[in-house]
Design a protein around this motif. Structure first.
Motif, PDB file in Angstrom:
ATOM      1  N   LEU A 187       0.833  -1.205   0.000  1.00 53.76           N
ATOM      2  CA  LEU A 187       0.000   0.000   0.000  1.00 53.76           C
ATOM      3  C   LEU A 187       0.867   1.253   0.000  1.00 53.76           C
ATOM      4  O   LEU A 187       0.553   2.246  -0.674  1.00 53.76           O
ATOM      5  CB  LEU A 187      -0.922  -0.018   1.219  1.00 53.76           C
ATOM      6  CG  LEU A 187      -1.889   1.157   1.358  1.00 53.76           C
ATOM      7  CD1 LEU A 187      -2.844   1.223   0.175  1.00 53.76           C
ATOM      8  CD2 LEU A 187      -2.668   1.051   2.672  1.00 53.76           C
ATOM      9  N   ALA A 240      -4.828  -6.260  -6.283  1.00 48.19           N
ATOM     10  CA  ALA A 240      -6.270  -6.477  -6.127  1.00 48.19           C
ATOM     11  C   ALA A 240      -6.557  -7.923  -5.731  1.00 48.19           C
ATOM     12  O   ALA A 240      -7.411  -8.191  -4.871  1.00 48.19           O
ATOM     13  CB  ALA A 240      -6.990  -6.122  -7.423  1.00 48.19           C
ATOM     14  N   THR A 251      -5.809  -8.408  -2.144  1.00 50.86           N
ATOM     15  CA  THR A 251      -6.845  -7.777  -1.328  1.00 50.86           C
ATOM     16  C   THR A 251      -8.080  -8.674  -1.230  1.00 50.86           C
ATOM     17  O   THR A 251      -8.661  -8.838  -0.148  1.00 50.86           O
ATOM     18  CB  THR A 251      -7.238  -6.418  -1.936  1.00 50.86           C
ATOM     19  OG1 THR A 251      -6.071  -5.614  -2.115  1.00 50.86           O
ATOM     20  CG2 THR A 251      -8.211  -5.675  -1.032  1.00 50.86           C
ATOM     21  N   PHE A 287     -14.918  -5.396   4.112  1.00 45.41           N
ATOM     22  CA  PHE A 287     -14.142  -4.225   3.682  1.00 45.41           C
ATOM     23  C   PHE A 287     -13.125  -4.622   2.611  1.00 45.41           C
ATOM     24  O   PHE A 287     -13.046  -4.000   1.548  1.00 45.41           O
ATOM     25  CB  PHE A 287     -13.417  -3.601   4.880  1.00 45.41           C
ATOM     26  CG  PHE A 287     -12.406  -2.552   4.478  1.00 45.41           C
ATOM     27  CD1 PHE A 287     -12.808  -1.279   4.120  1.00 45.41           C
ATOM     28  CD2 PHE A 287     -11.045  -2.859   4.443  1.00 45.41           C
ATOM     29  CE1 PHE A 287     -11.884  -0.310   3.741  1.00 45.41           C
ATOM     30  CE2 PHE A 287     -10.109  -1.893   4.065  1.00 45.41           C
ATOM     31  CZ  PHE A 287     -10.537  -0.621   3.712  1.00 45.41           C
ATOM     32  N   PHE A 288     -12.323  -5.659   2.872  1.00 43.23           N
ATOM     33  CA  PHE A 288     -11.304  -6.079   1.914  1.00 43.23           C
ATOM     34  C   PHE A 288     -11.951  -6.657   0.649  1.00 43.23           C
ATOM     35  O   PHE A 288     -11.416  -6.485  -0.449  1.00 43.23           O
ATOM     36  CB  PHE A 288     -10.366  -7.098   2.554  1.00 43.23           C
ATOM     37  CG  PHE A 288      -9.314  -6.482   3.420  1.00 43.23           C
ATOM     38  CD1 PHE A 288      -8.200  -5.871   2.864  1.00 43.23           C
ATOM     39  CD2 PHE A 288      -9.429  -6.502   4.807  1.00 43.23           C
ATOM     40  CE1 PHE A 288      -7.219  -5.297   3.668  1.00 43.23           C
ATOM     41  CE2 PHE A 288      -8.460  -5.929   5.612  1.00 43.23           C
ATOM     42  CZ  PHE A 288      -7.351  -5.323   5.041  1.00 43.23           C
ATOM     43  N   SER A 289     -13.077  -7.335   0.793  1.00 36.20           N
ATOM     44  CA  SER A 289     -13.758  -7.875  -0.380  1.00 36.20           C
ATOM     45  C   SER A 289     -14.249  -6.750  -1.298  1.00 36.20           C
ATOM     46  O   SER A 289     -14.084  -6.816  -2.523  1.00 36.20           O
ATOM     47  CB  SER A 289     -14.946  -8.747   0.048  1.00 36.20           C
ATOM     48  OG  SER A 289     -14.508  -9.884   0.753  1.00 36.20           O
ATOM     49  N   VAL A 290     -14.842  -5.715  -0.705  1.00 38.26           N
ATOM     50  CA  VAL A 290     -15.322  -4.579  -1.497  1.00 38.26           C
ATOM     51  C   VAL A 290     -14.153  -3.824  -2.105  1.00 38.26           C
ATOM     52  O   VAL A 290     -14.184  -3.453  -3.292  1.00 38.26           O
ATOM     53  CB  VAL A 290     -16.188  -3.640  -0.624  1.00 38.26           C
ATOM     54  CG1 VAL A 290     -16.517  -2.358  -1.391  1.00 38.26           C
ATOM     55  CG2 VAL A 290     -17.469  -4.339  -0.191  1.00 38.26           C
ATOM     56  N   LEU A 291     -13.099  -3.591  -1.302  1.00 36.46           N
ATOM     57  CA  LEU A 291     -11.921  -2.889  -1.816  1.00 36.46           C
ATOM     58  C   LEU A 291     -11.286  -3.672  -2.962  1.00 36.46           C
ATOM     59  O   LEU A 291     -10.890  -3.088  -3.983  1.00 36.46           O
ATOM     60  CB  LEU A 291     -10.903  -2.684  -0.684  1.00 36.46           C
ATOM     61  CG  LEU A 291      -9.593  -1.985  -1.066  1.00 36.46           C
ATOM     62  CD1 LEU A 291      -9.861  -0.582  -1.626  1.00 36.46           C
ATOM     63  CD2 LEU A 291      -8.648  -1.906   0.133  1.00 36.46           C
ATOM     64  N   GLY A 292     -11.188  -4.984  -2.812  1.00 39.17           N
ATOM     65  CA  GLY A 292     -10.635  -5.808  -3.877  1.00 39.17           C
ATOM     66  C   GLY A 292     -11.468  -5.745  -5.140  1.00 39.17           C
ATOM     67  O   GLY A 292     -10.930  -5.725  -6.251  1.00 39.17           O
ATOM     68  N   THR A 293     -12.786  -5.697  -4.980  1.00 37.02           N
ATOM     69  CA  THR A 293     -13.677  -5.592  -6.137  1.00 37.02           C
ATOM     70  C   THR A 293     -13.497  -4.251  -6.839  1.00 37.02           C
ATOM     71  O   THR A 293     -13.456  -4.187  -8.082  1.00 37.02           O
ATOM     72  CB  THR A 293     -15.145  -5.761  -5.694  1.00 37.02           C
ATOM     73  OG1 THR A 293     -15.290  -7.025  -5.043  1.00 37.02           O
ATOM     74  CG2 THR A 293     -16.083  -5.694  -6.886  1.00 37.02           C
ATOM     75  N   VAL A 294     -13.384  -3.171  -6.062  1.00 40.03           N
ATOM     76  CA  VAL A 294     -13.173  -1.839  -6.640  1.00 40.03           C
ATOM     77  C   VAL A 294     -11.844  -1.796  -7.398  1.00 40.03           C
ATOM     78  O   VAL A 294     -11.771  -1.296  -8.531  1.00 40.03           O
ATOM     79  CB  VAL A 294     -13.210  -0.756  -5.537  1.00 40.03           C
ATOM     80  CG1 VAL A 294     -12.768   0.603  -6.095  1.00 40.03           C
ATOM     81  CG2 VAL A 294     -14.601  -0.641  -4.944  1.00 40.03           C
ATOM     82  N   LEU A 295     -10.794  -2.311  -6.781  1.00 42.94           N
ATOM     83  CA  LEU A 295      -9.481  -2.343  -7.449  1.00 42.94           C
ATOM     84  C   LEU A 295      -9.536  -3.192  -8.723  1.00 42.94           C
ATOM     85  O   LEU A 295      -8.935  -2.832  -9.745  1.00 42.94           O
ATOM     86  CB  LEU A 295      -8.421  -2.893  -6.496  1.00 42.94           C
ATOM     87  CG  LEU A 295      -8.022  -2.004  -5.317  1.00 42.94           C
ATOM     88  CD1 LEU A 295      -7.076  -2.757  -4.377  1.00 42.94           C
ATOM     89  CD2 LEU A 295      -7.358  -0.721  -5.796  1.00 42.94           C
TER      90      LEU A 295
END
Length: 348
Positions: free
Chosen positions: A260, A293, A296, A307-315
């Protein structure tokens, strides 16, 4: 590498849909075609101009790009494991194992040879000449370790799965600390000589690659180790599998956090460079951010964490959009014949 990573992310996204699965298969097939065509062209190039081979191997500025070959091949092996093995069964897992052995051997040879080349050749004599490209051959072995964990997960033989997992741990140990050393040198180069030129500013994303997949690899190895040890009749071995998984998850989180930091550095570097011309280096956006990603998403699966699942999806969505943009730019550059430049002159 970028196309393969896009196909993997489409398969790996936590919030799945049928059309994403189908699109991942389309990109997998497209990537296999690209890999075969470019490999054939590369072989043809060195067959027609054999004198190019030695200068390429002996140039510390050009030779590291050979590390992209096992990395690209590894993305094909991953999708073979995810898509083909569930459909075709045991023989497909055997093929995946054979492919992985070839990839791992090639990655290790390149990592060892090109790392020593950097020490033994005289063309790089100052810190200013060190670039993030030196991470590419090292990253190939890190990625081979993660792919080994994925292959071990689908092997029917418990003994072979255990041996593959142990070999993958060794591959990770050979490459991840070495990548950390090169990152320290590269950080010093940036601190002393500042950011690279605008034309190659995208190279600032390359350090995210080995850190992203280094995190992914060690966590996946812990996951597979736990799965292998879970059914052991000896309770102490079963417990040790859980302990290894916990340690590797913690280590993966730490490496993800370090990644990060480098991702923020890369974004700040891109912002400071303002507008910069399109070139093949733009593909450097896709793979490093893609493996980050994937790491993540794996953290989100292992914790589990929304949180990490959503962040990984966004990335992942960002990576796929970048892939579309860079693909269109590449097609445009090929059409206008302005994109490709020979990396080394043809010796007379």
């Amino acid at each position: 590498m970028g196309t393969g990573m896009a196909s993997i992310l489409l398969y790996f996204i936590p919030f799945q849909a049928k059309w994403l699965y189908c699109l991942s298969i389309v990109l997998f097939v497209l990537n296999a075609i690209f890999f075969c065509i470019i490999s054939a062209l590369t072989v043809l190039r060195y067959c027609l101009f054999p004198k190019l081979w030695r200068p390429t191997l002996c140039d510390p500025m050009v030779a590291p790009f050979l590390g992209t070959i096992p990395i690209a091949f590894a993305t094909l092996i991953e999708m073979w494991v995810f898509i083909c093995v569930p459909l075709w069964g045991e023989w497909a897992s055997t093929v995946a194992f054979a492919f992985w052995v070839v990839d791992a051997v090639g990655a290790v040879l390149l990592t060892m040879y090109l790392s020593f080349l950097l020490m033994s050749k005289s063309s790089i004599r100052s810190l200013e000449m060190v670039t993030a490209v030196q991470l590419l051959p090292i990253a190939s072995t890190i990625i081979a370790s993660g792919v080994g964990a994925e292959v071990a997960e689908v092997l029917p033989s418990r003994e072979r799965a255990t041996a593959t997992t142990l070999a993958s741990f060794v591959l990770w140990g050979m490459s991840m600390p070495l990548a950390a050393i090169v990152l320290a040198i590269y950080y010093q180069r940036l601190a002393v000589h500042k950011l690279p030129a605008r034309e190659v500013i995208v190279s600032c994303f390359l350090p995210v690659g080995p850190l992203g997949f280094g995190s992914y690899s060690i966590m996946y190895l812990g996951k597979v180790t736990h799965a292998i040890f879970a059914n052991n009749p000896d309770p102490s071995i079963a417990i040790s599998g859980k302990c290894i998984q916990a340690v590797t998850l913690m280590l993966g989180l730490i490496i993800w956090g370090f990644g990060l930091t480098w991702l923020v550095f890369a974004l700040a570097s891109i912002y400071s460079a303002a507008l910069f011309p399109f070139n093949m280096g733009w593909w450097g956006f896709t793979f490093p951010l893609g493996v980050y990603a994937a790491s993540t998403i794996l953290i989100g699966n292992e914790l589990p964490s929304v949180f990490f699942s959503v962040l990984g999806t966004v990335l992942s969505a960002i990576v796929i959009l970048l892939w579309v943009v860079v693909s269109l730019g590449t097609v445009r550059g090929i059409w206008k014949e302005t994109l490709f430049v020979s990396p080394s002159p043809i010796p007379k």
